[in-house]
Scaffold this active site. Structure first.
Site, PDB file in Angstrom:
ATOM      1  N   SER A  34      -9.303   3.250   2.452  1.00 43.87           N
ATOM      2  CA  SER A  34      -8.190   3.721   1.659  1.00 43.87           C
ATOM      3  C   SER A  34      -7.345   2.610   1.050  1.00 43.87           C
ATOM      4  CB  SER A  34      -7.291   4.616   2.523  1.00 43.87           C
ATOM      5  OG  SER A  34      -6.736   3.898   3.611  1.00 43.87           O
ATOM      6  N   LYS A  58       0.831  -1.200   0.000  1.00 46.89           N
ATOM      7  CA  LYS A  58       0.000   0.000   0.000  1.00 46.89           C
ATOM      8  C   LYS A  58       0.866   1.251   0.000  1.00 46.89           C
ATOM      9  CE  LYS A  58      -3.846   2.194   2.501  1.00 46.89           C
ATOM     10  NZ  LYS A  58      -4.809   2.065   3.610  1.00 46.89           N
ATOM     11  N   SER A 106     -10.654   1.326   6.553  1.00 47.04           N
ATOM     12  CA  SER A 106      -9.887   1.232   5.312  1.00 47.04           C
ATOM     13  C   SER A 106      -9.481  -0.180   4.934  1.00 47.04           C
ATOM     14  CB  SER A 106      -8.641   2.120   5.402  1.00 47.04           C
ATOM     15  OG  SER A 106      -9.009   3.476   5.430  1.00 47.04           O
TER      16      SER A 106
END
Length: 465
Positions: free
Chosen positions: A151, A76, A175
């Site tokens: 996210s 990520k 997220s």
């Protein structure tokens, strides 16, 4: 075996017994990325193909380094990875290439993973919709005109489309759970402290966000969770837990599950979400569990006020050193920064007292219930051009993240929570559940999830890409 659709367990077993080569797996991974990534924009900062193939061939020639030996993983883009652009989705860092790995990336490398690039994220990870000024937006693979959530949106899409078998994410306000729901995969928010944060800055005060794993099954989640878990001597509140892998399906007979629905109307939901999520619990009942519908156990507005105070305070500490660049912040980042800087110490204290009160009430619930369940989101995946929903079923949202209020009861307490697929709505879009329990019950949540997965197999309904 279709290398881009196989489970992480089967792939890793093949690598371990040398029936599968890391080079063949890397070739299949790069081919799949070439085939679909242009349509969804999930993988960013992809490394040079020749370098990746050479690293895979080197892995084949070497003894196994760890449980992920030879497995391609994209990290990520909130995590620094040595030699790979690490932007946080911000123009401030668009050219930043770290010289050293963050702790999470270092643990992946030590386990033998080959770090191939990044997965896309919103700017600074703010907002459950993956778009930023560096790489643009990531599309939902079930409908490219819709948001994939966030996210950890890029990670979830990469899993759903077969570009990765395992992915990392992070979760402050859903997220790991929201993108799992909207992409028909699993995301796991571990008990706070199980996966240590980066050993930098304050390590005591901000007990909200955590790193965690994503995959297409709870069994695969367990593999990555064990790699990421474990105390770091530089992180004082990191804690040790027994390993969870291999994850086996629990016997659900006589287990009790509490369904919290929309929290007595406090969490407005778009049409169809509550019914779909409640119907998904039939899988638990079919395995012998009892599902009770519960009244709201705590004032949702108090949880919200505590949450947005502690969140803004935490977010502002990360943004304040970048304040000289404020002109390039998106409006939501500016809002968080201004709020966080305005709080007094007593404002933060009062918010933490509310959190403590809710924790004690939740502990009472877990005396009678093995797990509690909420929807993973209050809206279906929305139009990709929209920054965030401003109303739900005619009820206005007073902040950019109020539409994700349903995740705050879990996030505020740092509870272990499995984001699990719940099926598809009338428009063919995915939705999910939050299945959560008391602190430290990570293994139980995954084993309950494994029993649910065996009954439902939702990730097998793949996007047509």
């Amino acid at each position: 075996m279709d290398l881009t659709r196989a489970s992480a367990k089967d792939t890793l077993d093949g690598l371990s017994n040398r029936q599968l080569s890391a080079a063949d797996l890397m070739r299949a991974t790069l081919d799949r990325i070439s085939e679909v990534n242009a349509q969804v924009n999930a993988i960013v900062a992809l490394r040079n193909e020749e370098d990746l193939m050479a690293e895979a061939q080197k892995a084949d020639a070497a003894p196994a380094r760890g449980p992920l030996h030879g497995l391609p993983i994209a990290v990520k883009d909130l995590v620094n990875v040595a030699g790979i652009a690490s932007t946080q989705g911000s123009l401030i860092f668009k050219d930043y290439i770290p010289q050293a790995d963050d702790l999470l990336a270092a643990r992946l490398r030590a386990a033998g993973a080959i770090l191939i690039g990044k997965t896309n994220t919103p700017e600074f990870g703010l907002g459950s919709h993956t778009f930023n000024p560096v790489y643009g937006a990531t599309c939902n693979p079930y409908d490219s005109a819709r948001s994939c959530g966030g996210s950890s949106g890029g990670a979830a899409v990469a899993l759903a489309t077969g570009m990765l078998a395992l992915a990392d994410g992070s979760d402050m306000m859903g997220s790991l759970r929201n993108p799992a729901a909207w992409n028909n995969v699993y995301g796991f928010r571990p008990s706070w402290g199980r996966v240590p944060s980066e050993p930098a800055g304050d390590s005591y005060l901000h007990q909200l966000s955590t790193l965690g794993p994503m995959a297409r099954s709870p069994e695969d989640i367990g593999i990555l969770l064990d790699v990421l878990s474990g105390p770091d001597p530089r992180v004082p509140l990191s804690v040790d837990h027994p390993k969870v892998s291999p994850v086996h399906a629990a016997d659900l007979t006589d287990m009790r599950i509490g369904w919290l629905g929309d929290w007595g109307g406090a969490f407005p939901c778009e049409a169809g979400i509550l019914k779909l999520c409640r119907d998904a619990l039939d899988a638990f009942e079919g395995c012998g569990a009892r599902v009770d519908t519960l009244a709201p156990p705590f004032d949702a507005e108090l949880i919200w006020e505590s949450w947005i105070t502690l969140r803004s305070w935490s977010v502002a500490t990360g943004l304040e050193p970048l304040a000289e660049h404020e002109g390039v912040f998106k409006d939501t980042a500016r809002w968080e920064l201004e709020r966080g800087l305005a709080f007094s110490a007593m404002d933060v204290h009062r918010a933490s007292v509310i959190r403590s009160d809710w924790y004690r009430r939740a502990a009472e619930l877990f005396v009678d219930y093995d797990a509690l369940v909420l929807p993973a989101a209050q809206v279906w995946p929305f139009e990709i051009e929209k920054p965030y929903p401003t109303e739900i079923e005619g009820q206005g949202m007073d902040t950019y993240h109020r539409w994700m209020q349903v995740v705050t009861p879990v996030s505020l307490l740092g509870l272990p929570c499995l984001g699990a697929p719940a099926g598809f709505g009338a428009a063919g879009l995915p939705m999910g559940l939050q299945i959560f329990g008391p602190r430290g019950s990570d293994a139980r949540m995954l084993s309950m999830g494994a029993a649910y997965h065996a009954e439902t197999q939702w990730p097998q309904k793949r996007p047509a890409l």
